[in-house]
Design a protein around this motif. Structure first.
Motif, PDB file in Angstrom:
ATOM      1  N   PHE A 131      19.231 115.819  -8.166  1.00 43.04           N
ATOM      2  CA  PHE A 131      18.222 116.566  -7.131  1.00 43.04           C
ATOM      3  C   PHE A 131      16.846 115.956  -7.831  1.00 43.04           C
ATOM      4  CE2 PHE A 131      15.319 119.800  -5.885  1.00 43.04           C
ATOM      5  CZ  PHE A 131      16.224 120.261  -4.634  1.00 43.04           C
ATOM      6  N   SER A 132      16.170 115.095  -6.864  1.00 42.33           N
ATOM      7  CA  SER A 132      14.888 114.979  -7.029  1.00 42.33           C
ATOM      8  C   SER A 132      13.831 115.633  -6.225  1.00 42.33           C
ATOM      9  CB  SER A 132      14.750 113.297  -7.041  1.00 42.33           C
ATOM     10  OG  SER A 132      14.588 113.049  -5.648  1.00 42.33           O
ATOM     11  N   ILE A 133      12.660 115.520  -6.842  1.00 42.07           N
ATOM     12  CA  ILE A 133      11.552 116.281  -5.995  1.00 42.07           C
ATOM     13  C   ILE A 133      10.619 115.429  -6.076  1.00 42.07           C
ATOM     14  CG2 ILE A 133      10.013 118.062  -5.790  1.00 42.07           C
ATOM     15  CD1 ILE A 133      12.892 118.473  -8.106  1.00 42.07           C
ATOM     16  N   CYS A 134       9.709 115.224  -4.655  1.00 39.58           N
ATOM     17  CA  CYS A 134       8.588 114.334  -4.548  1.00 39.58           C
ATOM     18  C   CYS A 134       8.778 112.959  -5.017  1.00 39.58           C
ATOM     19  CB  CYS A 134       7.407 115.302  -5.496  1.00 39.58           C
ATOM     20  SG  CYS A 134       5.794 114.446  -5.293  1.00 39.58           S
ATOM     21  N   THR A 135       8.147 112.436  -5.828  1.00 38.38           N
ATOM     22  CA  THR A 135       8.112 111.107  -6.099  1.00 38.38           C
ATOM     23  C   THR A 135       9.079 110.924  -7.322  1.00 38.38           C
ATOM     24  OG1 THR A 135       6.179 111.330  -7.753  1.00 38.38           O
ATOM     25  CG2 THR A 135       5.660 110.264  -5.303  1.00 38.38           C
ATOM     26  N   GLY A 136       9.966 112.052  -7.589  1.00 38.11           N
ATOM     27  CA  GLY A 136      11.040 111.632  -8.407  1.00 38.11           C
ATOM     28  C   GLY A 136      12.016 110.948  -7.828  1.00 38.11           C
ATOM     29  N   SER A 137      12.165 110.692  -6.585  1.00 40.70           N
ATOM     30  CA  SER A 137      12.914 109.656  -5.792  1.00 40.70           C
ATOM     31  C   SER A 137      12.670 108.220  -6.142  1.00 40.70           C
ATOM     32  CB  SER A 137      12.733 109.750  -4.484  1.00 40.70           C
ATOM     33  OG  SER A 137      11.377 109.709  -3.977  1.00 40.70           O
ATOM     34  N   THR A 138      11.425 108.080  -6.766  1.00 46.63           N
ATOM     35  CA  THR A 138      11.018 106.681  -7.290  1.00 46.63           C
ATOM     36  C   THR A 138      11.985 106.276  -8.509  1.00 46.63           C
ATOM     37  OG1 THR A 138       8.492 107.052  -6.876  1.00 46.63           O
ATOM     38  CG2 THR A 138       9.181 105.295  -8.585  1.00 46.63           C
ATOM     39  N   LEU A 139      12.176 107.222  -9.258  1.00 40.41           N
ATOM     40  CA  LEU A 139      13.164 106.994 -10.355  1.00 40.41           C
ATOM     41  C   LEU A 139      14.472 106.734 -10.118  1.00 40.41           C
ATOM     42  CD1 LEU A 139      11.499 109.557 -12.861  1.00 40.41           C
ATOM     43  CD2 LEU A 139      11.170 107.352 -12.851  1.00 40.41           C
ATOM     44  N   LEU A 140      15.051 107.576  -9.008  1.00 46.85           N
ATOM     45  CA  LEU A 140      16.228 107.325  -8.508  1.00 46.85           C
ATOM     46  C   LEU A 140      16.285 106.024  -7.761  1.00 46.85           C
ATOM     47  CD1 LEU A 140      17.516 110.840  -7.074  1.00 46.85           C
ATOM     48  CD2 LEU A 140      17.485 110.034  -9.241  1.00 46.85           C
ATOM     49  N   ALA A 141      15.458 105.580  -7.231  1.00 44.29           N
ATOM     50  CA  ALA A 141      15.466 104.339  -6.406  1.00 44.29           C
ATOM     51  C   ALA A 141      15.127 103.229  -7.495  1.00 44.29           C
ATOM     52  CB  ALA A 141      14.214 104.192  -5.614  1.00 44.29           C
ATOM     53  N   ARG A 142      14.561 103.338  -8.546  1.00 48.87           N
ATOM     54  CA  ARG A 142      14.381 102.161  -9.443  1.00 48.87           C
ATOM     55  C   ARG A 142      15.789 102.255 -10.438  1.00 48.87           C
ATOM     56  NH1 ARG A 142       8.569 102.983 -12.211  1.00 48.87           N
ATOM     57  NH2 ARG A 142       9.181 101.173 -13.418  1.00 48.87           N
ATOM     58  N   ALA A 143      16.398 103.373 -10.364  1.00 49.81           N
ATOM     59  CA  ALA A 143      17.682 103.292 -11.088  1.00 49.81           C
ATOM     60  C   ALA A 143      18.858 102.875 -10.295  1.00 49.81           C
ATOM     61  CB  ALA A 143      17.991 104.708 -11.786  1.00 49.81           C
ATOM     62  N   GLY A 144      18.852 102.634  -9.056  1.00 53.83           N
ATOM     63  CA  GLY A 144      19.756 101.996  -8.161  1.00 53.83           C
ATOM     64  C   GLY A 144      20.646 103.228  -7.528  1.00 53.83           C
ATOM     65  N   ILE A 145      20.415 104.323  -7.675  1.00 52.29           N
ATOM     66  CA  ILE A 145      20.927 105.562  -7.453  1.00 52.29           C
ATOM     67  C   ILE A 145      20.973 105.510  -5.849  1.00 52.29           C
ATOM     68  CG2 ILE A 145      21.451 108.008  -7.834  1.00 52.29           C
ATOM     69  CD1 ILE A 145      20.543 107.415 -10.657  1.00 52.29           C
ATOM     70  N   LEU A 146      19.843 105.260  -5.261  1.00 47.62           N
ATOM     71  CA  LEU A 146      19.557 105.520  -3.972  1.00 47.62           C
ATOM     72  C   LEU A 146      20.326 104.708  -3.127  1.00 47.62           C
ATOM     73  CD1 LEU A 146      16.080 107.090  -3.897  1.00 47.62           C
ATOM     74  CD2 LEU A 146      18.330 108.335  -3.894  1.00 47.62           C
ATOM     75  N   ASP A 147      20.640 103.474  -3.765  1.00 46.69           N
ATOM     76  CA  ASP A 147      21.302 102.307  -2.836  1.00 46.69           C
ATOM     77  C   ASP A 147      22.463 102.820  -1.894  1.00 46.69           C
ATOM     78  OD1 ASP A 147      19.507 100.601  -4.207  1.00 46.69           O
ATOM     79  OD2 ASP A 147      20.942  99.477  -5.334  1.00 46.69           O
ATOM     80  N   GLY A 148      22.238 102.559  -0.848  1.00 47.60           N
ATOM     81  CA  GLY A 148      23.353 102.853   0.257  1.00 47.60           C
ATOM     82  C   GLY A 148      23.156 104.536   0.784  1.00 47.60           C
ATOM     83  N   HIS A 149      22.103 105.273   0.213  1.00 41.55           N
ATOM     84  CA  HIS A 149      21.985 106.587   0.625  1.00 41.55           C
ATOM     85  C   HIS A 149      20.932 106.922   1.517  1.00 41.55           C
ATOM     86  CE1 HIS A 149      24.918 108.458  -1.944  1.00 41.55           C
ATOM     87  NE2 HIS A 149      24.562 107.477  -2.697  1.00 41.55           N
ATOM     88  N   LYS A 150      20.742 108.109   2.080  1.00 38.17           N
ATOM     89  CA  LYS A 150      19.438 108.604   2.713  1.00 38.17           C
ATOM     90  C   LYS A 150      18.797 109.406   1.687  1.00 38.17           C
ATOM     91  CE  LYS A 150      21.239 108.702   7.485  1.00 38.17           C
ATOM     92  NZ  LYS A 150      21.457 109.459   8.759  1.00 38.17           N
ATOM     93  N   ALA A 151      17.278 109.059   2.050  1.00 43.21           N
ATOM     94  CA  ALA A 151      16.529 109.817   1.040  1.00 43.21           C
ATOM     95  C   ALA A 151      15.112 109.959   1.779  1.00 43.21           C
ATOM     96  CB  ALA A 151      16.284 109.007  -0.398  1.00 43.21           C
ATOM     97  N   HIS A 169      18.060 104.260   3.260  1.00 44.70           N
ATOM     98  CA  HIS A 169      17.340 104.671   4.392  1.00 44.70           C
ATOM     99  C   HIS A 169      16.499 105.755   4.092  1.00 44.70           C
ATOM    100  CE1 HIS A 169      18.082 106.362   8.683  1.00 44.70           C
ATOM    101  NE2 HIS A 169      16.990 106.278   8.556  1.00 44.70           N
ATOM    102  N   TRP A 170      15.319 105.507   4.395  1.00 42.88           N
ATOM    103  CA  TRP A 170      14.100 106.531   3.876  1.00 42.88           C
ATOM    104  C   TRP A 170      14.026 107.222   5.207  1.00 42.88           C
ATOM    105  CZ3 TRP A 170      12.779 107.579  -0.933  1.00 42.88           C
ATOM    106  CH2 TRP A 170      13.030 106.387  -1.920  1.00 42.88           C
ATOM    107  N   VAL A 171      14.106 108.543   5.200  1.00 40.61           N
ATOM    108  CA  VAL A 171      13.839 109.599   6.146  1.00 40.61           C
ATOM    109  C   VAL A 171      12.571 110.090   6.365  1.00 40.61           C
ATOM    110  CG1 VAL A 171      14.784 111.379   7.450  1.00 40.61           C
ATOM    111  CG2 VAL A 171      16.613 109.858   6.138  1.00 40.61           C
ATOM    112  N   ALA A 172      11.687 109.714   7.246  1.00 40.12           N
ATOM    113  CA  ALA A 172      10.248 110.431   7.114  1.00 40.12           C
ATOM    114  C   ALA A 172      10.141 111.938   7.360  1.00 40.12           C
ATOM    115  CB  ALA A 172       9.398 109.531   8.212  1.00 40.12           C
ATOM    116  N   LYS A 173      10.785 112.420   8.447  1.00 43.29           N
ATOM    117  CA  LYS A 173      10.564 113.462   9.051  1.00 43.29           C
ATOM    118  C   LYS A 173      11.782 114.569   8.426  1.00 43.29           C
ATOM    119  CE  LYS A 173       9.893 116.518  13.120  1.00 43.29           C
ATOM    120  NZ  LYS A 173       8.827 117.153  12.651  1.00 43.29           N
ATOM    121  N   ALA A 174      11.537 114.779   7.174  1.00 37.16           N
ATOM    122  CA  ALA A 174      12.502 115.639   6.217  1.00 37.16           C
ATOM    123  C   ALA A 174      11.941 116.339   5.090  1.00 37.16           C
ATOM    124  CB  ALA A 174      13.655 114.641   5.682  1.00 37.16           C
ATOM    125  N   ARG A 175      12.192 117.615   5.194  1.00 39.07           N
ATOM    126  CA  ARG A 175      11.995 118.412   4.282  1.00 39.07           C
ATOM    127  C   ARG A 175      12.727 118.300   2.850  1.00 39.07           C
ATOM    128  NH1 ARG A 175       7.348 121.236   2.388  1.00 39.07           N
ATOM    129  NH2 ARG A 175       7.849 123.130   1.594  1.00 39.07           N
TER     130      ARG A 175
END
Length: 242
Positions: A131-151, A169-175
């Motif tokens: 579970f990442s919050i805010c730019t914590g998704s940066t770390l998941l992306a750089r670790a390859g964890i978001l490959d093939g996922h929506k975020a 797949h980066w989803v813009a309109k998403a809480r």
């Protein structure tokens, strides 16, 4: 929605220099209320950082000349290092903040830890939820964890973060975005509260999630797509590169 029978017990909060306080504190307070008032005393929390020998600050660290800044005077004590963190974590929470912008070399121990936790390698049990919050998704992306996922991520940082996950797949309109049941990414800062409430709803039932938010007097956003900040910041979906 009915509660999930596979109840997580062991939670981890990842801290690093320059983390965003509310990214961490918002979801943790949701879990605090859940554990105190809703008969989930079996929950445990590990506060994890690179080392337990020093405190972690969201701002500059003394003797840095900027350490007199307000954020530099806040000190948080981790309970576990990457090496000593429990092997059986069920949920790992990753805040954002300026500290995510360090180099790959500087972040290598942290990124390796994320990979081991998520994939269940290096003797670890694989996470039920990350579970990442805010730019914590940066770390998941750089670790390859978001490959093939929506975020999703903080909309103010949209153009900086999304290129780091070209196979996402980066989803813009998403809480918040839930992908494949396990990968949860919340948008900017306060969205972590709504994202964690949604996860609580998934695991413990929507009635429990609503009551937790009533306890903290939070007006809960229940629809993941209820997000005005994408339009405010001119953000559009970014599709993965094939």
């Amino acid at each position: 929605m009915a509660a999930n029978n596979n109840i997580p017990h062991s939670y981890g909060l990842l801290l690093f220099p320059g983390f965003e306080v509310l990214d961490a504190a918002g979801p943790i307070e949701v879990l605090n209320i859940l554990s105190k008032y809703f008969s989930h005393s079996e929950m445990s929390l590990s506060v994890i950082a690179k080392t337990v020998d020093t405190t972690v600050t969201p701002g500059p660290i003394a003797p840095d000349e900027n350490s007199k800044q307000f954020t530099g005077q806040q000190l948080y004590q981790p309970t576990h290092s990457f090496e000593t963190a429990p092997k059986d974590l069920d949920v790992l929470i990753i805040p954002g903040g300026r500290g995510v912008n360090r180099t790959d070399e500087e972040l290598k121990p942290l990124l390796d830890f994320l990979r081991h936790c998520y994939h269940g390698t290096d003797g670890r049990q694989s996470l039920q939820y990350i579970f990442s919050i805010c730019t914590g998704s940066t770390l998941l992306a750089r670790a390859g964890i978001l490959d093939g996922h929506k975020a999703t991520t903080n909309k103010k940082a949209w153009n900086r973060v999304t290129p780091l996950g070209p196979r996402t797949h980066w989803v813009a309109k998403a809480r918040w975005v839930e992908s494949n049941g396990r990968v949860w990414t919340a948008s900017g800062v306060t969205a972590g509260i709504d994202g964690m409430a949604a996860l609580v709803g998934r695991v413990y039932g929507e009635e429990t999630a609503d009551r937790v938010c009533e306890f903290i007097e939070h007006v809960r956003v229940k629809e993941a797509g209820d997000d005005p900040f994408a339009e405010v910041n001119g953000c559009r979906d970014v599709l993965p590169v094939e």
